[in-house]
Scaffold this motif. Sequence first.
Motif, mmCIF file in Angstrom:
data_model
loop_
_atom_site.group_PDB
_atom_site.id
_atom_site.type_symbol
_atom_site.label_atom_id
_atom_site.label_comp_id
_atom_site.label_asym_id
_atom_site.label_seq_id
_atom_site.Cartn_x
_atom_site.Cartn_y
_atom_site.Cartn_z
ATOM 1 N N LEU A 193 0.795 -1.048 0.041
ATOM 2 C CA LEU A 193 -0.080 -0.024 -0.030
ATOM 3 C C LEU A 193 0.835 1.242 0.031
ATOM 4 C CD1 LEU A 193 -2.116 -2.273 1.245
ATOM 5 C CD2 LEU A 193 -2.977 -0.502 2.072
ATOM 6 N N LEU A 194 2.009 1.280 0.367
ATOM 7 C CA LEU A 194 2.899 2.310 0.529
ATOM 8 C C LEU A 194 4.489 2.005 -0.332
ATOM 9 C CD1 LEU A 194 2.826 3.045 4.202
ATOM 10 C CD2 LEU A 194 1.699 4.434 2.512
ATOM 11 N N THR A 195 4.938 3.155 -0.796
ATOM 12 C CA THR A 195 6.126 2.938 -1.389
ATOM 13 C C THR A 195 7.086 2.714 -0.333
ATOM 14 O OG1 THR A 195 7.021 5.253 -1.316
ATOM 15 C CG2 THR A 195 5.733 4.318 -3.217
ATOM 16 N N GLU A 196 8.652 2.173 -0.641
ATOM 17 C CA GLU A 196 9.319 1.898 0.512
ATOM 18 C C GLU A 196 9.689 3.419 1.198
ATOM 19 O OE1 GLU A 196 13.894 0.416 0.912
ATOM 20 O OE2 GLU A 196 13.084 -0.148 -0.952
ATOM 21 N N GLY A 197 9.759 4.487 0.572
ATOM 22 C CA GLY A 197 10.027 5.528 1.169
ATOM 23 C C GLY A 197 8.904 6.102 2.084
ATOM 24 N N GLU A 198 7.695 5.992 1.349
ATOM 25 C CA GLU A 198 6.642 6.395 2.338
ATOM 26 C C GLU A 198 6.528 5.438 3.500
ATOM 27 O OE1 GLU A 198 3.344 7.653 -1.022
ATOM 28 O OE2 GLU A 198 3.687 5.674 -0.644
ATOM 29 N N ALA A 199 6.766 4.206 3.360
ATOM 30 C CA ALA A 199 6.723 2.991 4.677
ATOM 31 C C ALA A 199 7.748 3.568 5.777
ATOM 32 C CB ALA A 199 6.969 1.935 4.146
ATOM 33 N N GLY A 200 8.694 4.551 5.383
ATOM 34 C CA GLY A 200 9.757 4.867 6.346
ATOM 35 C C GLY A 200 9.289 5.877 7.192
ATOM 36 N N ASP A 201 8.169 6.541 7.069
ATOM 37 C CA ASP A 201 7.255 7.387 7.661
ATOM 38 C C ASP A 201 6.032 6.723 8.543
ATOM 39 O OD1 ASP A 201 6.110 9.588 8.863
ATOM 40 O OD2 ASP A 201 6.347 10.970 7.188
ATOM 41 N N ARG A 202 5.986 6.594 9.707
ATOM 42 C CA ARG A 202 5.121 5.898 10.461
ATOM 43 C C ARG A 202 4.018 6.583 10.681
ATOM 44 N NH1 ARG A 202 5.495 0.782 11.361
ATOM 45 N NH2 ARG A 202 4.291 1.023 13.371
ATOM 46 N N ARG A 203 4.040 7.797 10.008
ATOM 47 C CA ARG A 203 2.623 8.564 9.960
ATOM 48 C C ARG A 203 1.706 8.084 8.759
ATOM 49 N NH1 ARG A 203 4.689 14.546 9.801
ATOM 50 N NH2 ARG A 203 6.265 13.466 8.565
ATOM 51 N N ASN A 204 2.423 7.495 7.599
ATOM 52 C CA ASN A 204 1.748 6.945 6.791
ATOM 53 C C ASN A 204 1.298 5.718 6.923
ATOM 54 O OD1 ASN A 204 2.381 9.220 4.842
ATOM 55 N ND2 ASN A 204 4.170 8.412 4.487
ATOM 56 N N VAL A 205 1.701 4.939 7.896
ATOM 57 C CA VAL A 205 1.289 3.495 8.150
ATOM 58 C C VAL A 205 0.134 3.695 8.946
ATOM 59 C CG1 VAL A 205 1.822 1.513 9.658
ATOM 60 C CG2 VAL A 205 3.623 2.661 8.329
ATOM 61 N N PHE A 206 -0.425 4.447 9.438
ATOM 62 C CA PHE A 206 -1.673 4.908 10.088
ATOM 63 C C PHE A 206 -2.456 6.039 9.495
ATOM 64 C CE2 PHE A 206 1.395 3.086 13.205
ATOM 65 C CZ PHE A 206 0.492 2.000 13.752
ATOM 66 N N ASP A 207 -2.252 6.370 8.389
ATOM 67 C CA ASP A 207 -2.994 7.167 7.774
ATOM 68 C C ASP A 207 -4.087 6.416 6.707
ATOM 69 O OD1 ASP A 207 -3.846 9.081 5.648
ATOM 70 O OD2 ASP A 207 -2.037 10.189 5.523
ATOM 71 N N ILE A 208 -5.159 6.290 7.372
ATOM 72 C CA ILE A 208 -6.243 5.520 6.768
ATOM 73 C C ILE A 208 -6.715 6.130 5.599
ATOM 74 C CG2 ILE A 208 -8.525 4.437 7.002
ATOM 75 C CD1 ILE A 208 -6.079 3.244 8.739
ATOM 76 N N ALA A 209 -6.785 7.194 5.421
ATOM 77 C CA ALA A 209 -7.237 7.885 4.232
ATOM 78 C C ALA A 209 -6.238 7.511 2.979
ATOM 79 C CB ALA A 209 -7.422 9.275 4.344
ATOM 80 N N LEU A 210 -5.061 7.670 3.198
ATOM 81 C CA LEU A 210 -4.006 7.473 2.262
ATOM 82 C C LEU A 210 -4.126 5.890 1.949
ATOM 83 C CD1 LEU A 210 -1.754 8.000 0.419
ATOM 84 C CD2 LEU A 210 -0.186 7.575 2.620
ATOM 85 N N LEU A 211 -4.132 4.954 2.791
ATOM 86 C CA LEU A 211 -4.200 3.700 2.714
ATOM 87 C C LEU A 211 -5.514 3.062 1.702
ATOM 88 C CD1 LEU A 211 -3.021 2.295 6.078
ATOM 89 C CD2 LEU A 211 -1.497 2.706 4.012
#
Length: 220
Positions: free
Chosen positions: A62-80
């Motif tokens: 669901l995330l690129t490798e770079g995006e996954a490095g930012d923990r905020r993205n991991v819990f960004d339900i709208a983005l996911l």
Amino acid sequence: MMQTEDIRIGPEGLGGFLTVPDKARGLIIFAHGSGSSRHSPRNAYAARSFEQLGFATLLFDLLTEGEAGDRRNVFDIALLAKRVVLAVDWARQQTRLQNLPIGVFGASTGGGAALAAAAASPHIGAVVSRGGRPDLAGDALPHVRAPSFLIVGGNDREVLALNEAAAARMTCEHRISVVPNASHLFEEPGTLDKVLALSGAWFSKHLAPAGRETIPLPMA
């Protein structure tokens, strides 16, 4: 013998594994949880189970490798959720997949993303959340139209309470099933197989074309 293909989705080039059995009856898209990826052995095991029922499966990041490095993205339900919808739209553009009914199998935070995606996309026909966080879908919950199945471990009491609160906000057909003596990850012997039997029956029922026999839903 079924072959698994490496595919890329969207402008971000999200990596995925696509497996399509002969005469596939539907497509199950996986929405994994935080800390997981398309390489998860647990998700691969689940995919094989669904493929044996005749479903195509799509496991993707669901995330690129770079995006996954930012923990905020991991819990960004709208983005996911947007990424799940992106995968749905990608599938509908593929000749082999475009006529298949689509289900989403979410786990942990992916359960919330799956439901939020189902509220946004009319092309998702069923959702299963395994040990998921449907509460994270928030205000999207009343807008979900796809039949939704929330499966929780009996020992995962905090998450069970969150699932019950989320279910109270849902207006679509939905069900909660508690797997006895199971923890959050369903690591106890036989518990994951129980989840997959329940999930396979749900998808078989709700993604079945008219006139096709469905698998009776097992009792939890």
